[in-house]
Design an enzyme around this catalytic site. Sequence first.
Site, PDB file in Angstrom:
ATOM      1  N   TYR A 160     -97.049  52.371 -10.694  1.00  0.00           N
ATOM      2  CA  TYR A 160     -98.196  52.372  -9.766  1.00  0.00           C
ATOM      3  C   TYR A 160     -97.697  52.220  -8.319  1.00  0.00           C
ATOM      4  O   TYR A 160     -98.022  53.024  -7.441  1.00  0.00           O
ATOM      5  CB  TYR A 160     -99.151  51.226 -10.135  1.00  0.00           C
ATOM      6  N   ASN A 189    -104.444  41.204  -2.101  1.00  0.00           N
ATOM      7  CA  ASN A 189    -105.541  41.191  -3.089  1.00  0.00           C
ATOM      8  C   ASN A 189    -106.902  41.269  -2.412  1.00  0.00           C
ATOM      9  O   ASN A 189    -107.325  40.304  -1.775  1.00  0.00           O
ATOM     10  CB  ASN A 189    -105.486  39.916  -3.933  1.00  0.00           C
ATOM     11  N   LEU A 207    -108.385  38.221 -10.367  1.00  0.00           N
ATOM     12  CA  LEU A 207    -108.645  36.812 -10.681  1.00  0.00           C
ATOM     13  C   LEU A 207    -110.065  36.357 -10.329  1.00  0.00           C
ATOM     14  O   LEU A 207    -110.746  35.742 -11.166  1.00  0.00           O
ATOM     15  CB  LEU A 207    -107.611  35.929  -9.961  1.00  0.00           C
TER      16      LEU A 207
END
Length: 344
Positions: A160, A189, A207
């Site tokens: 990726y 993130n 998460l």
Amino acid sequence: MVANRPQQTFYRSGDLFQKMNILITGGAGYIGSVATELCIAAGHKVVVFDNLSQGHREAVHPDAVLVEGDLADTAAIDATFVNHPVDAVMHFASRTLVGESMQQPFLYLGENVTNGLNLLQSTVRHGVKRFILSSTANLFDEPERMPITEEERIVPGSPYGESKYLLERVLSWLDRTKSLRYAALRYFNAAGATAERGEDHTPESHLIPLVLEVAQGKRDKITVFGNDYPTRDGSCVRDYIHIADLAQAHVLALEALDGGSRIYNLGNGQGFTVLEVIETARQITGHPIPAEIGVQRPGDPPTLVAGSDKIRAELGWQPKFPNLREIVESAWNWHQQHPHGYGK
Ligand SMILES: NC(=O)c1ccc[n+]([C@@H]2O[C@H](COP(=O)([O-])OP(=O)(O)OC[C@H]3O[C@@H](n4cnc5c(N)ncnc54)[C@H](O)[C@@H]3O)[C@@H](O)[C@H]2O)c1
């Protein structure tokens, strides 16, 4: 470059610049839909190109035009450039799962790269000179310094990450050979939500939405992968950037592109541990959110935090929502409004 630009008032820069027609691939997805929202708020016009494999029709801003199409279909991409004015492209559409890419490398080294090339060929063929790529922190698998700056050695952590790096390399050649000005934004993130758009991935691998699924009663518990890292509480430290701050960086980068191509690491600049995220979610949701400690996952470094000094200095970008509490709260608000995600 843009060293002499005055510091901008956050989220109002769009007032000062030329309004553009922007083609946003993946504009029905999590980040692309919020980028669409902010581009429209800045006065730009948006055409979204998305195959809805992961995205949601309901996530597309009502003032954007949605073209349902797949980036494997070169005729569909070309038709989009023919049928709509395009001054700039933002390329979000991609397969996005690091773990899946380790299992199925050709999906990423093949499809992600080929689809990006298809889009770039049309972009160049139709004389469009501005392009923004969603790149990733997965370029830095073995960081030598923290926070991670743009000078850090590139070591993709997966097929990726490699697929994103290959597209960055292609862009650097298109800059030299075709005067295509690009920004590669390497996100850490993405997290949180705006009032209308939030995170609804299937499967979910991030998460914060996973923790909130426990609070919603969709999961029994959350697993913490390792509590024996050399960090302040033993769990991994990650950099969570609010989705609106991330999207706003695209608006600013777009406006700066005529001054030259650029690469930025894009994070909040602060790290939060997995246990801190869970505790914050407990406080916000009032749910006990049971957590179990699992073993470390192979390849998960203890700490990943972005050095975002470059984008702050060059574009005047500043996160408006740097606190973990605001990030988790915005996600929780959205999930409460959309308990089953989009349109379900
Ligand atoms: N979410 C993160 O934290 C994160 C971190 C780093 C980089 N990124 C990158 O940001 C981009 C957006 O991520 P996201 O979380 O919004 O993902 P997402 O899956 O929510 O959005 C991707 C969108 O692209 C569309 N799409 C996928 N393949 C397509 C194709 N072949 N043709 C047309 N449309 C297609 C999907 O339907 C979806 O709407 C991706 O390129 C991802 O690699 C995301």
